[in-house]
Design a protein around this motif. Structure first.
Motif, mmCIF file in Angstrom:
data_model
loop_
_atom_site.group_PDB
_atom_site.id
_atom_site.type_symbol
_atom_site.label_atom_id
_atom_site.label_comp_id
_atom_site.label_asym_id
_atom_site.label_seq_id
_atom_site.Cartn_x
_atom_site.Cartn_y
_atom_site.Cartn_z
ATOM 1 N N THR A 1 65.859 24.819 99.431
ATOM 2 C CA THR A 1 65.096 26.032 99.751
ATOM 3 C C THR A 1 64.644 26.725 98.470
ATOM 4 O O THR A 1 63.506 27.207 98.381
ATOM 5 C CB THR A 1 65.946 26.998 100.595
ATOM 6 N N ALA A 2 65.521 26.777 97.472
ATOM 7 C CA ALA A 2 65.140 27.356 96.180
ATOM 8 C C ALA A 2 64.017 26.548 95.542
ATOM 9 O O ALA A 2 63.081 27.116 94.959
ATOM 10 C CB ALA A 2 66.352 27.404 95.255
ATOM 11 N N THR A 3 64.084 25.235 95.645
ATOM 12 C CA THR A 3 63.032 24.385 95.095
ATOM 13 C C THR A 3 61.708 24.637 95.798
ATOM 14 O O THR A 3 60.664 24.790 95.151
ATOM 15 C CB THR A 3 63.417 22.897 95.248
ATOM 16 N N VAL A 4 61.734 24.673 97.123
ATOM 17 C CA VAL A 4 60.523 24.940 97.901
ATOM 18 C C VAL A 4 59.958 26.316 97.545
ATOM 19 O O VAL A 4 58.735 26.478 97.391
ATOM 20 C CB VAL A 4 60.837 24.850 99.409
ATOM 21 N N ALA A 5 60.826 27.297 97.393
ATOM 22 C CA ALA A 5 60.372 28.649 97.055
ATOM 23 C C ALA A 5 59.699 28.670 95.687
ATOM 24 O O ALA A 5 58.617 29.253 95.517
ATOM 25 C CB ALA A 5 61.551 29.615 97.074
ATOM 26 N N ILE A 6 60.315 28.029 94.700
ATOM 27 C CA ILE A 6 59.749 28.021 93.343
ATOM 28 C C ILE A 6 58.383 27.360 93.327
ATOM 29 O O ILE A 6 57.414 27.898 92.773
ATOM 30 C CB ILE A 6 60.706 27.302 92.369
ATOM 31 N N LEU A 7 58.276 26.184 93.933
ATOM 32 C CA LEU A 7 57.010 25.455 93.930
ATOM 33 C C LEU A 7 55.913 26.241 94.634
ATOM 34 O O LEU A 7 54.770 26.315 94.155
ATOM 35 C CB LEU A 7 57.200 24.091 94.594
ATOM 36 N N ASN A 8 56.243 26.851 95.767
ATOM 37 C CA ASN A 8 55.226 27.590 96.515
ATOM 38 C C ASN A 8 54.859 28.905 95.845
ATOM 39 O O ASN A 8 53.701 29.330 95.915
ATOM 40 C CB ASN A 8 55.703 27.834 97.949
ATOM 41 N N VAL A 9 55.817 29.553 95.211
ATOM 42 C CA VAL A 9 55.501 30.778 94.467
ATOM 43 C C VAL A 9 54.501 30.473 93.360
ATOM 44 O O VAL A 9 53.511 31.197 93.169
ATOM 45 C CB VAL A 9 56.781 31.413 93.890
ATOM 46 N N ILE A 10 54.744 29.396 92.612
ATOM 47 C CA ILE A 10 53.838 29.028 91.527
ATOM 48 C C ILE A 10 52.453 28.672 92.073
ATOM 49 O O ILE A 10 51.426 29.105 91.534
ATOM 50 C CB ILE A 10 54.425 27.855 90.723
ATOM 51 N N LEU A 11 52.412 27.888 93.155
ATOM 52 C CA LEU A 11 51.129 27.467 93.725
ATOM 53 C C LEU A 11 50.337 28.652 94.265
ATOM 54 O O LEU A 11 49.133 28.790 94.004
ATOM 55 C CB LEU A 11 51.374 26.448 94.843
ATOM 56 N N ILE A 12 51.001 29.520 95.026
ATOM 57 C CA ILE A 12 50.291 30.614 95.691
ATOM 58 C C ILE A 12 49.947 31.730 94.708
ATOM 59 O O ILE A 12 48.846 32.295 94.749
ATOM 60 C CB ILE A 12 51.140 31.146 96.866
ATOM 61 N N TRP A 13 50.868 32.059 93.810
ATOM 62 C CA TRP A 13 50.615 33.137 92.850
ATOM 63 C C TRP A 13 49.432 32.811 91.943
ATOM 64 O O TRP A 13 48.610 33.676 91.640
ATOM 65 C CB TRP A 13 51.861 33.380 92.010
ATOM 66 N N ASN A 14 49.332 31.556 91.510
ATOM 67 C CA ASN A 14 48.278 31.156 90.570
ATOM 68 C C ASN A 14 47.017 30.660 91.259
ATOM 69 O O ASN A 14 46.061 30.267 90.575
ATOM 70 C CB ASN A 14 48.801 30.049 89.645
#
Length: 278
Positions: free
Chosen positions: A198-211
């Protein structure tokens, strides 16, 4: 000889690190320079480290409003992606029939389709939905969140699916015997075990969506709805580019993601590794 090989590897790794970090250095250093000083020498340190260009960039970007918009879109999107993707991956992994396999493989196949190939039909679809039904799909943060969930669900389901298969089914059977419902089995037994992935999914999606720049640029029109990447874009004019202001804006953009990544970085390799090995 062993010492020479060790030092050679260290020097090689250090050189590669410097190459990969050089864009960060260029962005940070030039964010403190005037346009004249920037054009004189891009790689040199500024004559003085003043925050005047950061203040000007924040004012031009309407930074705090853009930051809140980006934060709202990112947090809500990631929360829904985690909840829906984890539940779907669990059901697909536990069903074991050909229908689940077809659904899973179809979702994986969608990851191979470039967004650029569907962006124009997508915009026609969402504008039509907004015009005919009144549902705010176009020029709204809620519509952007809805599309973020759809476009990022496939990768998240893929990551969760591999991890769920490593969890013994006996845990779920024992919980069911103790009287837990299917909903209770997932939230009380399965979801806590999914914490690393879940932490991995959160990190990847935060980076993708934020940028993300392309989807918000197609979806959001009003200035008050701009996310941070959209706000930075307006330093790049048709006839001139305010590089120093753009560099300051880019620095402000990456700081929240870097802080988030530093806090949660230990989970990303652990989550992917455990899901792949088991």
């Amino acid at each position: 000889m062993k010492i020479i090989r060790t030092w050679s590897k260290e020097i090689l790794l250090l050189s590669m690190a410097l190459v990969f970090l050089s864009p960060i250095y260029i962005i940070f250093v030039n964010s403190f320079k005037s346009r004249q000083e920037l054009y004189e020498n891009t790689l040199a340190f500024p004559r003085e480290f003043s925050l005047q260009f950061y203040e000007a960039a924040m004012a031009r970007m309407d930074f705090f409003n853009a930051f809140l918009n980006s934060m709202y879109v990112t947090v809500v999107s990631v929360v829904f992606i985690i909840i829906l993707s984890s539940m779907m991956a669990w059901m697909l992994a536990r069903s074991g029939n050909w229908i689940s396999t077809v659904i899973f493989m179809t979702m994986i196949a969608t990851m191979l389709i470039p967004f650029q190939t569907i962006m124009m039909p997508l915009m026609q679809l969402v504008t039509g939905i907004t015009r005919e039904t009144g549902i705010p799909m176009y020029n709204s943060l809620s519509g952007l969140i809805f599309m973020n969930i759809g476009f990022n669900a496939a990768l998240s389901v893929f990551l969760y699916h591999g991890f769920v298969k490593s969890i013994p089914v006996s845990l779920e059977e024992a919980a069911t015997i103790d009287g837990a419902s299917k909903f209770g089995v997932f939230w009380r037994i399965i979801f806590p075990i999914l914490t690393p992935i879940t932490a991995t999914v959160a990190i990847l999606n935060v980076i993708l969506i934020w940028n993300d720049f392309l989807l918000p640029s197609l979806t959001l029109i009003d200035k008050s709805l701009r996310t941070i990447p959209l706000s930075v874009f307006y330093f790049f004019g048709e006839f001139t580019i305010e590089w120093n202001m753009a560099m300051a804006g880019l620095t402000l953009t990456i700081i929240p993601v870097v802080i988030f990544y530093m806090i949660a970085q230990k989970y990303i390799i652990k989550g992917i590794g455990e899901g792949a090995v088991k």
